[in-house]
Every structure is written in C-alpha cells, then in structure tokens.
Design a protein around this motif. Structure first.
Motif, mmCIF file in Angstrom:
data_model
loop_
_atom_site.group_PDB
_atom_site.id
_atom_site.type_symbol
_atom_site.label_atom_id
_atom_site.label_comp_id
_atom_site.label_asym_id
_atom_site.label_seq_id
_atom_site.Cartn_x
_atom_site.Cartn_y
_atom_site.Cartn_z
ATOM 1 N N THR A 154 2.014 -6.077 -6.203
ATOM 2 C CA THR A 154 0.717 -5.446 -6.428
ATOM 3 C C THR A 154 0.636 -4.212 -5.550
ATOM 4 O O THR A 154 0.844 -4.297 -4.332
ATOM 5 N N GLY A 155 0.356 -3.065 -6.163
ATOM 6 C CA GLY A 155 0.267 -1.823 -5.414
ATOM 7 C C GLY A 155 -1.178 -1.410 -5.190
ATOM 8 O O GLY A 155 -2.055 -1.705 -6.001
ATOM 9 N N TYR A 156 -1.407 -0.734 -4.076
ATOM 10 C CA TYR A 156 -2.735 -0.189 -3.758
ATOM 11 C C TYR A 156 -2.527 1.179 -3.128
ATOM 12 O O TYR A 156 -1.875 1.294 -2.081
ATOM 13 N N SER A 157 -3.090 2.219 -3.768
ATOM 14 C CA SER A 157 -2.818 3.565 -3.273
ATOM 15 C C SER A 157 -3.722 4.578 -3.958
ATOM 16 O O SER A 157 -4.362 4.286 -4.978
ATOM 17 N N ILE B 30 -5.694 1.700 -7.921
ATOM 18 C CA ILE B 30 -5.826 3.068 -7.427
ATOM 19 C C ILE B 30 -7.101 3.140 -6.602
ATOM 20 O O ILE B 30 -8.214 3.024 -7.123
ATOM 21 N N GLY B 31 -6.922 3.268 -5.297
ATOM 22 C CA GLY B 31 -8.068 3.258 -4.407
ATOM 23 C C GLY B 31 -7.723 3.820 -3.044
ATOM 24 O O GLY B 31 -6.556 4.015 -2.708
ATOM 25 N N ASP B 32 -8.748 4.052 -2.263
ATOM 26 C CA ASP B 32 -8.616 4.603 -0.917
ATOM 27 C C ASP B 32 -8.482 3.456 0.075
ATOM 28 O O ASP B 32 -9.216 2.467 -0.007
ATOM 29 N N ILE B 33 -7.568 3.594 1.016
ATOM 30 C CA ILE B 33 -7.388 2.560 2.037
ATOM 31 C C ILE B 33 -8.647 2.407 2.883
ATOM 32 O O ILE B 33 -8.858 1.378 3.528
ATOM 33 N N ASN B 34 -9.502 3.414 2.861
ATOM 34 C CA ASN B 34 -10.745 3.359 3.627
ATOM 35 C C ASN B 34 -11.905 2.757 2.830
ATOM 36 O O ASN B 34 -13.007 2.621 3.371
ATOM 37 N N ASN B 35 -11.653 2.404 1.576
ATOM 38 C CA ASN B 35 -12.651 1.678 0.784
ATOM 39 C C ASN B 35 -12.440 0.186 1.051
ATOM 40 O O ASN B 35 -11.734 -0.506 0.318
ATOM 41 N N THR C 14 0.855 -1.192 0.000
ATOM 42 C CA THR C 14 0.000 0.000 0.000
ATOM 43 C C THR C 14 0.892 1.244 0.000
ATOM 44 O O THR C 14 2.000 1.233 0.511
ATOM 45 N N GLY C 15 0.371 2.312 -0.606
ATOM 46 C CA GLY C 15 1.161 3.535 -0.714
ATOM 47 C C GLY C 15 2.238 3.462 -1.771
ATOM 48 O O GLY C 15 3.238 4.176 -1.706
ATOM 49 N N HIS C 16 2.030 2.631 -2.783
ATOM 50 C CA HIS C 16 3.090 2.385 -3.776
ATOM 51 C C HIS C 16 3.346 3.575 -4.698
ATOM 52 O O HIS C 16 4.379 3.626 -5.354
ATOM 53 N N GLN D 165 -8.466 9.169 10.118
ATOM 54 C CA GLN D 165 -9.203 8.185 9.320
ATOM 55 C C GLN D 165 -8.255 7.323 8.495
ATOM 56 O O GLN D 165 -8.380 6.091 8.464
ATOM 57 N N THR D 166 -7.284 7.962 7.865
ATOM 58 C CA THR D 166 -6.337 7.222 7.025
ATOM 59 C C THR D 166 -5.354 6.403 7.855
ATOM 60 O O THR D 166 -5.139 5.211 7.591
ATOM 61 N N ASN D 167 -4.785 7.015 8.866
ATOM 62 C CA ASN D 167 -3.692 6.367 9.589
ATOM 63 C C ASN D 167 -4.157 5.360 10.632
ATOM 64 O O ASN D 167 -3.424 4.418 10.953
#
Length: 355
Positions: free
Chosen positions: A40-43, A67-72, A18-20, A109-111
């Motif tokens: 695989t990246g997610y960010s 490409i997405g929100d960690i809160n999704n 995450t955060g790639h 919310q994010t952290n």
C-alpha cells in the motif's frame, strides 16, 4: 554479494510505503511486488513528469495507492488502518538540498512533522511489527572528514534539508524509546548515500541533469566538480532496507537502531569522475562539459559513509561497482529512448542485480 533476500518472508506481507510515487519509492514498490508483498502506497502525486511511477505503471502493482500529504494526519491514519501493515517503510520527504533553502518551512514540516505523524499513526496500528524510517547520509554533522561516518557520530546539518533529516532521526529515537518499544514495534533508521539509477528526473541532481544534456545534445554544466559523494545504484540501499526489515521482524530489538548503507570506499568518486565516465559510455555524440562559476558553499565538498556495521550484522554489501552502476543507467536510458517497456527493463535490472 552478501546475504540474499528471504523471499518467503515477503510473500503476502502487508507493507505500507510512504513516498511510493518517487524515484526510490517506485523501484522499491516494484521490487516488493516481485517478492510477493502486498504494498500500500501513500504519497503526493508523482513529483516529476515523466516519472518512473507512471512509465513503469507501478500503480497497477499496488494493493492500494493513496494520494495524500504526510501532514494530513487524519487521512494518513485512515490509510494505515485500511492497509493493516506489518511493516511501514517511511520514505516520503522533501529530498533536495537546494530546494530546502528556497522553502525551509515545507522542508521541516514534511521531514520532521511528517515523521511525527507516521510515528503517532503507528501507535494506533495493532498489526504493526516494524517501522523503517529512511533518512540520509547528510544527517551527520559534516566535518569534511576523509573517512566515513559511523552511526554513532554526531547528527547535524548546515542546510535545512540535512538538518531536518537529523531532526527526523531524533524524533524516531524518541518515539522508539518513549512509546513504540512498549508496543513491541521495532523501529530503525537507514542512512543511504547518493542514489542514482534509471528513471530519475528530479531537478538539481547530477545524473538527471547529465542525461538531459546528453539527450538534448547540449554541453553539460556542473557546479562542483571535485565534490565527493557516496554514489550508489538505487537498488543497493533498497536491498539494505529490505534486509533490515527482515531482521527487525524476525530477530527483534537488537536491530532497532540506525544503519548506514553506502558504497565501498574504493568506489567513492567525485563529480568530475562521474561526468567523464558517463560521457565516455554514452553511445551517441556528446558536447562535453563546463564548470559553472557560482557559490558552492551551500553543499558539502566531501561525504562518506562507513557501512561496516550493516555488513557484519545483517550481511549487506554492495553488489555493483560504480562502473556497473553507470552501465545500468546508460542501458536504462537508451531503452527508454527506444520506447521499450520500462517496467520490464526495471524487472530485468532487478533480476540481474539479484544474481
């Protein structure tokens, strides 16, 4: 130099990062690719323009880039299920202290909830063997000590960013003990110093602001010249993360704990030292620096880490002095201005670092 990375370990290893698209995430994506991992990246999209993610064409190296929100939470779970990772490295965050004052809700919310979402999603992933949650040196209750904090020191943080990262540490420990240990998933956290290096354009950070002033031939303005931080090249903690992940998978639960990755005490300098040495090394004309007269109480004046546990137990230690780190940043920036292939430049710096 310490332990070297086990390249055979990373060959064809499925890693979910995450955060790639960020500064650290882009360097780590490239390094993992060079090691032979399937990343695989997610960010969110790249946080700056320009960005290292774009100019080094990192997306081309990834198995998938979500490409997405960690809160999704739904999309996060779907992405992890598709990746079938053995290792999750969680770096997605709102990483700026001063921004956390402007938007504390997003920061928490994010952290905090972002960490909860990662840990919950991990419970549904049968392929998973290890999780590394990257937090920060600022998760400690800062008592302005002259010596480095050790991993057992009290967590805290006056500003929302630091506090949210302390919360993320507590969330990680709770999930490790309550859920993930019974699934035989090893979980650790990593607390690194102030990372610097080529390809960082984040706002309100010393090196990006300094390079911007130098390239625009303007006087550099600094807020807190005597603030002491554990400056280190971005590759230093990334090596620590990779060594830690190897040990989590190969050597088990004894490594499922918190770890510091910071510079040697002799390499810890204040802001004024960094600025003056960067000005001295810059190959073109510069216009010096001035000190802003504003409230600096929002930021700690001294912060150090004790990384002796990582040195003793996983063989991690810094490869580069602070002087070598600044040289690498100048080299990177000059080549960027000369329109060199920046992926190649990054690869060359990784290869030099690994020697």
């Amino acid at each position: 130099m310490g332990s070297k990375l086990n390249k055979s370990f990373w060959k064809d290893k499925n890693v979910f990062l995450t955060g790639h698209t960020g500064f650290k995430g882009s360097w780590l994506s490239l390094w993992l690719y060079k090691l032979g991992a399937n990343v695989t990246g997610y960010s969110h999209p790249a946080p700056t323009s320009p960005s290292l993610f774009e100019i080094a064409r990192i997306e081309e190296l990834l198995t998938n880039s979500f490409i997405g929100d960690i809160n999704n939470y739904k999309f996060l779970c779907e992405s992890i299920q598709k990746a079938k990772p053995e290792i999750i490295i969680h770096m997605a965050a709102q990483p700026l202290v001063r921004k956390s004052y402007d938007d504390p809700i997003e920061t928490y919310q994010t952290n905090v909830m972002g960490t909860v979402h990662i840990m919950e999603a991990a419970r549904t992933c049968s392929s998973l063997k290890a999780i590394l949650n990257v937090t920060t040196d600022k998760c400690y209750e800062n008592k302005e000590w002259e010596w480095g904090y050790r991993e057992y020191e009290s967590l805290g943080g006056r500003d929302p960013y630091s506090n949210s990262k302390a919360c993320s540490e507590l969330v990680t420990a709770s999930y490790r003990d309550s859920f993930l240990s019974t699934l035989d998933i090893k979980v650790a956290t990593a607390r690194a110093g102030n990372v610097i290096g080529g390809g960082d354009w984040a706002e309100d950070r010393l090196i990006p602001d300094l390079l911007k002033s130098l390239t625009n031939q303007k006087e550099i303005q600094i807020r807190n010249p005597h603030a002491i931080r554990p400056w280190q090249h971005v590759l230093e903690p990334l090596k620590g993360y990779l060594l830690l992940c190897e040990n989590l998978v190969l050597n088990g639960k004894d490594y499922a704990q918190a770890w510091n990755f910071g510079p040697l005490d002799s390499e810890i300098k204040n802001v004024k030292w960094i600025v003056e040495h960067m000005l001295e090394k810059w190959p073109k004309k510069n216009y010096g620096y001035s000190i802003l007269t504003q409230d600096i109480k929002l930021e700690a004046s001294i912060l150090k880490l004790d990384s002796s546990k990582a040195t003793k137990k996983i063989g991690w230690e810094p490869n580069w002095s602070l002087d070598e780190t600044l040289d690498s940043i100048i080299e990177w920036e000059v080549k960027y201005q000369e329109n060199k292939d920046m992926r190649t430049v990054c690869e060359e710096q990784i290869a030099k670092y690994e020697l």
